[in-house]
Design a protein around this motif. Sequence first.
Motif, PDB file in Angstrom:
ATOM      1  N   UNK A  85       0.808  -1.222   0.000  1.00 17.77           N
ATOM      2  CA  UNK A  85       0.000   0.000   0.000  1.00 17.77           C
ATOM      3  C   UNK A  85       0.843   1.274   0.000  1.00 17.77           C
ATOM      4  N   UNK A  86       2.082   1.214   0.494  1.00 15.25           N
ATOM      5  CA  UNK A  86       2.921   2.421   0.551  1.00 15.25           C
ATOM      6  C   UNK A  86       3.233   2.922  -0.854  1.00 15.25           C
ATOM      7  N   UNK A  87       3.313   4.238  -0.992  1.00 13.10           N
ATOM      8  CA  UNK A  87       3.590   4.863  -2.291  1.00 13.10           C
ATOM      9  C   UNK A  87       5.064   5.251  -2.410  1.00 13.10           C
ATOM     10  N   UNK A  88       5.839   5.016  -1.349  1.00 15.40           N
ATOM     11  CA  UNK A  88       7.268   5.308  -1.367  1.00 15.40           C
ATOM     12  C   UNK A  88       7.933   4.349  -0.393  1.00 15.40           C
ATOM     13  N   UNK A  89       9.235   4.468  -0.239  1.00 16.34           N
ATOM     14  CA  UNK A  89       9.977   3.507   0.565  1.00 16.34           C
ATOM     15  C   UNK A  89       9.443   3.333   1.972  1.00 16.34           C
ATOM     16  N   UNK A  90       9.549   2.111   2.496  1.00 18.47           N
ATOM     17  CA  UNK A  90       9.180   1.812   3.890  1.00 18.47           C
ATOM     18  C   UNK A  90      10.442   1.946   4.732  1.00 18.47           C
ATOM     19  N   UNK A  91      10.388   2.821   5.721  1.00 17.20           N
ATOM     20  CA  UNK A  91      11.576   3.126   6.519  1.00 17.20           C
ATOM     21  C   UNK A  91      11.622   2.370   7.837  1.00 17.20           C
ATOM     22  N   UNK A  92      10.448   1.936   8.330  1.00 15.90           N
ATOM     23  CA  UNK A  92      10.398   1.374   9.679  1.00 15.90           C
ATOM     24  C   UNK A  92       9.204   0.430   9.803  1.00 15.90           C
ATOM     25  N   UNK A  93       9.405  -0.714  10.466  1.00 16.86           N
ATOM     26  CA  UNK A  93       8.290  -1.606  10.817  1.00 16.86           C
ATOM     27  C   UNK A  93       8.420  -2.033  12.274  1.00 16.86           C
ATOM     28  N   UNK A  94       7.265  -2.181  12.939  1.00 12.62           N
ATOM     29  CA  UNK A  94       7.204  -2.739  14.290  1.00 12.62           C
ATOM     30  C   UNK A  94       6.017  -3.690  14.347  1.00 12.62           C
ATOM     31  N   UNK A  95       6.087  -4.668  15.260  1.00 16.38           N
ATOM     32  CA  UNK A  95       5.019  -5.654  15.382  1.00 16.38           C
ATOM     33  C   UNK A  95       4.500  -5.704  16.800  1.00 16.38           C
ATOM     34  N   UNK A  96       3.187  -5.917  16.919  1.00 14.57           N
ATOM     35  CA  UNK A  96       2.592  -6.310  18.200  1.00 14.57           C
ATOM     36  C   UNK A  96       2.115  -7.752  18.025  1.00 14.57           C
ATOM     37  N   UNK A  97       1.335  -8.243  18.956  1.00 12.10           N
ATOM     38  CA  UNK A  97       0.871  -9.632  18.860  1.00 12.10           C
ATOM     39  C   UNK A  97      -0.015  -9.851  17.642  1.00 12.10           C
ATOM     40  N   UNK A  98      -0.684  -8.799  17.173  1.00 10.05           N
ATOM     41  CA  UNK A  98      -1.620  -8.981  16.053  1.00 10.05           C
ATOM     42  C   UNK A  98      -1.589  -7.837  15.045  1.00 10.05           C
ATOM     43  N   UNK A  99      -0.548  -6.991  15.088  1.00 11.25           N
ATOM     44  CA  UNK A  99      -0.511  -5.826  14.208  1.00 11.25           C
ATOM     45  C   UNK A  99       0.877  -5.657  13.593  1.00 11.25           C
ATOM     46  N   UNK A 100       0.892  -5.086  12.389  1.00  8.66           N
ATOM     47  CA  UNK A 100       2.129  -4.606  11.774  1.00  8.66           C
ATOM     48  C   UNK A 100       1.997  -3.100  11.619  1.00  8.66           C
TER      49      UNK A 100
END
Length: 323
Positions: free
Chosen positions: A158-173
């Motif tokens: 879905x991003x229209x440009x580079x992804x710089x950061x990701x974090x996770x919870x038990x059920x989310x990105x």
Amino acid sequence: MPVPASPMAFPLPRPPRAELPQRRVRTLECGQGAVRAVRFNVDGNYCLTCGSDKTLKLWNPHKGTALRSYQGHGYEVLDAAGSFDNSHLCSCGADKTVALWDVATGQVLRKYRGHAGKVNCVQFNEEASIIVSGSIDSTVRCWDCRSRRPDPVQVLDEAKDGVSSVKLSSHEILSGSVDGHIRRYDLRAGQLYCDYVGSPITSVCFSKDGQCTLAASLDSTLRLLDKDTGELLGEYKGHRSTTYRLDCVLSEQDTHVGCASEDGQVYFWDLVEGSLARSLPVGRAVVQSLSFHPTLPCLLAATEGQVQLWREDSFQEQADTEM
């Protein structure tokens, strides 16, 4: 029958005032070229450093000892994470790959090739069965650690440009992108929630209580958002962030927000009041990366070729009694 008297209700003692790191207690000369990222492991006893010399190193930062070096990337290593049981590492780099490592042997167990550009960020899920990676190619990819299949199990594009950061919870990105959007994928509900902050995002994170998200962006501003409503709860300014992909953090009790800065300092603000609480003079160059200890007022800050360990003022170094 007489009703027993209810016990007197005494107010609970006030919790001790949260302390912030303010004293540099150790400097690690990493010997990896520029340190692109530093990350505590899940319990905060160890850390990983990612080098511009293509290596990944495991340390005990509290003692200042290097434990192992991991070699297998073809270019700069940009991010890394440890599994919940400390048995595996994942890393990513400018060679467009994501790697899964055996901690004890130092061997690469899997190499995931699918991104079309350098991979900025990686995270394990809670069970360390999935690696999630974000890339300059504008995608977030999910890789199954337990299968032999070379392709990702899911691609979030879905991003229209580079992804710089990701974090996770038990059920989310949670992802932050150069397109100025924070995206939260609720995997239970199958929903995507999107908030626009208007400036390229360099780093995102969840608060410890799971109620808020924090985002750093290239307009030299940190923003705290209500995770469910997207409401802007706070803005924090005073640092400099206009060019580099700098980390933001929350303290171990969610009392303060912090950010690396291009002026060689680390800044902390009171989360509720929004006031600048402290700045740490790390060095003269850009502070490239930060990692806050999961349970202690303890910070790792990377600048140039070194990592510094900062502790609270009352910290007493334990004499090493091991033979």
